[in-house]
Structures are given as C-alpha cells and as structure tokens.
Design an enzyme around this catalytic site. Structure first.
Site, short mmCIF file in Angstrom:
data_model
loop_
_atom_site.label_atom_id
_atom_site.label_comp_id
_atom_site.label_asym_id
_atom_site.label_seq_id
_atom_site.Cartn_x
_atom_site.Cartn_y
_atom_site.Cartn_z
N LYS A 120 0.83 -1.22 0.00
CA LYS A 120 0.00 0.00 0.00
C LYS A 120 0.86 1.25 0.00
O LYS A 120 0.66 2.16 -0.81
CB LYS A 120 -0.90 -0.01 1.24
CG LYS A 120 -1.58 1.33 1.54
CD LYS A 120 -2.52 1.23 2.71
CE LYS A 120 -1.96 1.63 4.04
NZ LYS A 120 -1.63 3.04 4.22
N ASN A 121 1.80 1.30 0.92
CA ASN A 121 2.56 2.54 1.09
C ASN A 121 3.54 2.79 -0.05
O ASN A 121 4.03 3.91 -0.20
CB ASN A 121 3.29 2.54 2.44
CG ASN A 121 2.33 2.66 3.60
OD1 ASN A 121 1.13 2.86 3.40
ND2 ASN A 121 2.83 2.54 4.82
N CYS A 180 -5.89 7.38 9.28
CA CYS A 180 -6.07 6.72 10.57
C CYS A 180 -5.84 7.69 11.71
O CYS A 180 -4.91 8.49 11.68
CB CYS A 180 -5.11 5.55 10.70
SG CYS A 180 -5.63 4.13 9.77
N ARG A 228 -0.69 14.00 13.57
CA ARG A 228 -0.36 13.94 12.15
C ARG A 228 -0.41 15.30 11.43
O ARG A 228 -1.19 15.50 10.49
CB ARG A 228 -1.24 12.90 11.43
CG ARG A 228 -1.18 11.56 12.10
CD ARG A 228 -1.80 10.47 11.28
NE ARG A 228 -0.85 9.84 10.35
CZ ARG A 228 -1.15 8.81 9.57
NH1 ARG A 228 -2.34 8.30 9.59
NH2 ARG A 228 -0.24 8.30 8.79
N ASP A 239 4.11 0.55 12.35
CA ASP A 239 2.94 -0.14 11.79
C ASP A 239 2.84 -1.59 12.27
O ASP A 239 1.79 -2.21 12.13
CB ASP A 239 2.98 -0.12 10.25
CG ASP A 239 2.64 1.25 9.70
OD1 ASP A 239 2.25 2.14 10.47
OD2 ASP A 239 2.77 1.44 8.47
N ARG A 276 -8.75 -1.04 4.29
CA ARG A 276 -7.98 0.07 3.71
C ARG A 276 -6.59 -0.39 3.29
O ARG A 276 -5.99 0.18 2.38
CB ARG A 276 -7.84 1.20 4.72
CG ARG A 276 -9.17 1.86 5.04
CD ARG A 276 -8.99 2.99 5.97
NE ARG A 276 -7.94 3.85 5.45
CZ ARG A 276 -7.50 4.93 6.04
NH1 ARG A 276 -8.01 5.29 7.18
NH2 ARG A 276 -6.55 5.64 5.51
C1 UD1 Z 1 3.82 6.82 6.64
C2 UD1 Z 1 3.06 5.54 6.39
C3 UD1 Z 1 2.52 4.98 7.69
C4 UD1 Z 1 3.63 4.84 8.72
C5 UD1 Z 1 4.41 6.12 8.86
C6 UD1 Z 1 5.63 5.99 9.75
C7 UD1 Z 1 2.19 5.87 4.17
C8 UD1 Z 1 1.01 6.06 3.30
N1 UD1 Z 1 1.98 5.81 5.48
O1 UD1 Z 1 2.89 7.77 7.16
O2 UD1 Z 1 1.94 3.71 7.41
O3 UD1 Z 1 3.05 4.51 9.96
O4 UD1 Z 1 4.87 6.58 7.57
O5 UD1 Z 1 6.45 4.98 9.28
O6 UD1 Z 1 3.30 5.72 3.68
N2 UD1 Z 1 5.09 14.66 11.08
C9 UD1 Z 1 5.14 16.01 11.40
N3 UD1 Z 1 4.93 16.92 10.39
C10 UD1 Z 1 4.71 16.54 9.09
C11 UD1 Z 1 4.69 15.16 8.78
C12 UD1 Z 1 4.89 14.24 9.80
O7 UD1 Z 1 5.33 16.38 12.55
O8 UD1 Z 1 4.54 17.42 8.23
C13 UD1 Z 1 5.30 13.66 12.16
C14 UD1 Z 1 4.10 12.71 12.33
O9 UD1 Z 1 3.10 13.28 13.13
C15 UD1 Z 1 4.79 11.52 12.96
C16 UD1 Z 1 6.16 11.50 12.30
O10 UD1 Z 1 6.37 12.82 11.77
O11 UD1 Z 1 4.92 11.72 14.33
C17 UD1 Z 1 6.33 10.50 11.19
O12 UD1 Z 1 5.26 10.64 10.28
P1 UD1 Z 1 5.42 10.34 8.73
O13 UD1 Z 1 6.71 9.61 8.52
O14 UD1 Z 1 5.19 11.58 7.97
O15 UD1 Z 1 4.22 9.36 8.47
P2 UD1 Z 1 3.27 9.31 7.21
O16 UD1 Z 1 4.02 9.66 5.98
O17 UD1 Z 1 2.00 10.02 7.50
#
Ligand code: UD1
Length: 415
Positions: free
Chosen positions: A22-23, A116, A121, A304, A396
């Site tokens: 998925k990711n 989720c 986030r 995850d 999902r």
């Molecule tokens: C992706 C994965 C998800 C996985 C996560 C961490 C996808 C579609 N989803 O989610 O399954 O659990 O990586 O491995 O690929 N953060 C900020 N500001 C931002 C963006 C992120 O503070 O602008 C924080 C988030 O709140 C979190 C951390 O950074 O605490 C990591 O998040 P991130 O790596 O961005 O996760 P996703 O890309 O949303």
C-alpha cells in the site's frame, strides 16, 4: 457487513503470498500524474486506499482501468487541479498529490488529508518543503497552492517524515535545477518511489540515505513497475504465526525490509530461514517476552507492526515493554485486547504487557487499520469466538486478510 467472526485457539500453518505494498503504491500513483500518458503499476493491491486514490485521479481527469492486479492510469488529460475535502479526508496520502499537482500544473487546491486516527499527524513539513521550492500556499479553509516554475532548493527536514520526503521528491523532479533533501526518511517506500520515478526518467540519487539529490528534468516518461510485496502485511502474518505458535511460509517475502522485525521474532524464540526465495517461519518455540522495544524510523522497528506485535506479546508469559515513538495515540487496540483478557497497561508512549493470561473471545472494535488487524490476530490466539467490528478500517490496507488467514488454517469469516 462490517464484521469479522473468528474462532480462535489453533496454530496457523501453510503458505501465503503477500499482496503489493500500500505505502509503495500510493505515492507511485501520485507520481503517475507527472507524465501525460499511460503509466502502469503491476501487482497493485486492490484495497480501499488505492481505490480512493484512483477515484481522485479520475476526478482530476485521468482515465484508469484494471487488468487483474495491474492498474493502468492514463493521465493525458488529468489537468484539473482541485480535490474536494470529502475526497482528501478519506486518507492521509492524499496530501502528497499537492506536490504532484504543482509539478504538473503549477497549481493545486485541496482539502485537508484524513487517515487513521493514531495521533496528531500535522503536515507542516510537507508545506515547508513545497514552499522552499517556490510554492505559495494558503492554508485555510483548504489548501490553495500556486507557483511559477518550481525552483530547486536545499530542504532540511527538522524531523524525518516518510510523507514529507515523498512530497519533496514529487515536487522536485520537474523543478528547475538541483534540489537537496536533507534528513530524509529512509523507508523502503521512499526508495520504491525513487526507483519508479527514475524509470520515468527522473534524476535522483542518494535515496535510502539521509540526503537525496535531485536534478530537475523537463518532462517524465511513462511509469511502469511491479509494486513490491507489502512488508507490513508480511509482518502482520508473521505476528499471527507467533501469536498462534504456528509455522508458515511466505512465498514472496519483502527482501531485506523486515530485518528489525525478524530480529525481535528470533529473540522471542521464533525461528526463520530463507529457502529458494521463500521465508519459512516457525513460531512453535516462541516463549520469551520482549523486555524493551521502541518503534523507530526505518531501519528500526516499524510503528505499523507495533499493534500486531502486541497481539503476540500478550500470549507470552512474562513482562514486555513497548515504547511507541512515532505516533502519540497508537494503542487503541491494546484496550480492546484487554477486553479479551490481555493485561496491557498504557501510559503515554509506554505499553507494559503482562503476558500469558488466557485470551477469550468477545466483541471488539477496530478503530484504525493496523490496530484492527492486530485484533484479528489476538482473536486467532483466543479461546472461543470473537467478532471484530470495523472491517472498513482493515480493508484500507489488507486486500484479503480473511482469505489469507483462512488458507493458513484460521477459522475466520466476513459477514
Ligand atoms: C507513513 C506511512 C505509515 C507509517 C508512517 C511511519 C504511508 C502512506 N503511510 O505515514 O503507514 O506509519 O509513515 O512509518 O506511507 N510529522 C510532522 N509533520 C509533518 C509530517 C509528519 O510532525 O509534516 C510527524 C508525524 O506526526 C509523525 C512522524 O512525523 O509523528 C512520522 O510521520 P510520517 O513519517 O510523515 O508518516 P506518514 O508519511 O504520514
């Protein structure tokens, strides 16, 4: 319709093939917008989040179709630039379309992303990256982003983020000149996106490391790639094997992407080896709790798989301790497992498990994707019948979790 019924108490055994990731697939779908023609993702998972992204591409003007598990995306006329909040609110990954829209059309207007509920986030890092490349973005009540030609720049992420790294890459591949992305996420999915884009003609180096360097090109060719097996789905099934003390074979394991997980699996007393490209896992000897484990960015233990691992830990006599370091609110499944007889104490980032109390079937509620899958695993390890409500969260990301676990001997049906 939204319920899964499970009769637990028997070890899993047999062979299972892993769906596409998925990711990995979602950002590749966004990348396909960067070519005015037909791109194809082979072995694409037929899951709700992919369908949701496909729907958005169609609303932008793309024409899409499936041949079995191959997803074709004709983005010749995908020139619309607005995505409604109803559509973006269905999943987190919708946000990375902003970088792709700016790269393609120099404009994007979209609602806030959903996804989720596992923590706050924010998307500040995404917006900073796009602004550094020259976009002007208004944030409320929805995003309105515009730019002239995007200009390459140095972007230093204050924190590692998978999505923000992908966002920066998607926007930079067609930007003028050089871009350096510093302190990048090193997750395999970032690398798969880079491989896909390189196949389209993008100039990207350094992915898999902290610093990714991109030299912008004028246009990109069609994308065409096999989506890799989903490492989180593979890890989930290995946790099911551990929780039920089973023995399973994974036909197409994600090569080298599960090392941190497999190390924990071995410390719990599980055994595994790779033979002819297949992963043979034996969970019959699992008996050691995990005194301390924290979730980390790749190559550390993936957040995850934290909930699926909990489902195994509650079956192992003794004390385990997990610290969730990525998301603030990722223990919803632990409370549901406690209703099945588990003994997990949650305080902030910490979850202390007193394992080995017998689990019993009852009705539990999935509230997010991975936690929902973890409840299915706990149910497989429990005595008696469990109903897991909230299958819509689970589908999902899992294409055929019930069928797969049934093929491994689990008694599990969808209503
Ligand atoms: C992706 C994965 C998800 C996985 C996560 C961490 C996808 C579609 N989803 O989610 O399954 O659990 O990586 O491995 O690929 N953060 C900020 N500001 C931002 C963006 C992120 O503070 O602008 C924080 C988030 O709140 C979190 C951390 O950074 O605490 C990591 O998040 P991130 O790596 O961005 O996760 P996703 O890309 O949303």
């Amino acid at each position: 319709m939204d319920d899964i019924r499970i009769e637990g108490g028997r070890p899993l055994g047999g062979t299972v093939a892993i769906q596409g990731s998925k990711n990995a697939a979602l950002p590749m779908m966004a990348a396909s917008l960067l070519h005015r023609g037909v791109s194809v993702l082979k072995g694409c998972p037929r899951i709700a989040d992919v369908f949701c992204m496909e729907e958005i591409l169609k609303k932008l003007g793309a024409c899409t179709w499936w041949i079995d598990h191959d997803l074709y995306m004709d983005c010749t006329n995908a020139d619309k630039t607005e995505i409604s909040g109803t559509d973006t609110g269905k999943m987190r990954s919708s946000v990375i379309l902003l970088g792709a829209l700016l790269g393609r059309s120099h404009r994007g207007c979209m609602g806030y992303p959903g996804g989720c509920v596992i923590g706050e986030r924010p998307i500040d890092l995404h917006l900073t990256a796009l602004r550094r490349l020259g976009a002007e973005i208004e944030e409320r009540p929805f995003f309105v982003a515009a730019c002239g030609e995007l200009e390459g720049a140095e972007i230093i992420f204050p924190k590692k983020s998978v999505g923000a790294t992908e966002q920066g890459i998607l926007a930079a591949v067609l930007a003028a000149g050089e871009t350096s992305l510093v302190n990048c996420a090193r997750e395999p999915e970032v690398q798969w996106l880079c491989r896909y884009l390189r196949g389209m003609g993008a100039k990207i180096a350094g992915d898999g490391g902290d610093c990714i360097r991109i030299t912008g090109v004028e246009s990109l060719n069609a994308g065409n790639m096999q989506v890799p097996p989903d490492r989180i789905v593979a890890g989930t099934y290995l946790c099911a094997c551990a929780a039920t003390r089973g023995c399973i074979t994974i036909e197409n394991p994600p090569e080298g992407e599960l090392d941190a997980f497999l190390e924990v699996y071995r410390k719990m007393g599980g055994q595994y080896h790779i033979k002819s490209g297949k992963l043979l896992a034996d969970g019959t000897g699992i008996c050691h709790p995990v005194p301390f484990l924290e979730t980390e960015e790749y190559p550390g233990f993936p957040t995850d798989l934290q909930s699926p691992l909990l489902a195994a830990l509650v079956t192992i006599p003794g004390k385990s301790h997990i610290m969730e370091m990525i998301f603030e609110d990722r223990y919803k499944a632990a409370y549901e497992m406690n209703r099945m007889g588990a003994w997990i104490t949650v305080a902030g980032k910490d979850a202390w498990v007193e394992g080995g109390y017998p689990l019993h079937g009852c009705t539990v509620y999935a509230q997010e994707l991975r936690g929902g899958a973890a409840l299915i695993l706990a149910a497989l390890a429990a005595e008696g019948k469990t109903t897991v409500k909230g299958y819509s969260f689970i589908r999902r990301g899992y294409e055929h979790i019930c069928e797969d676990l049934r093929a491994l001997g689990g008694i599990i049906v969808k209503d």
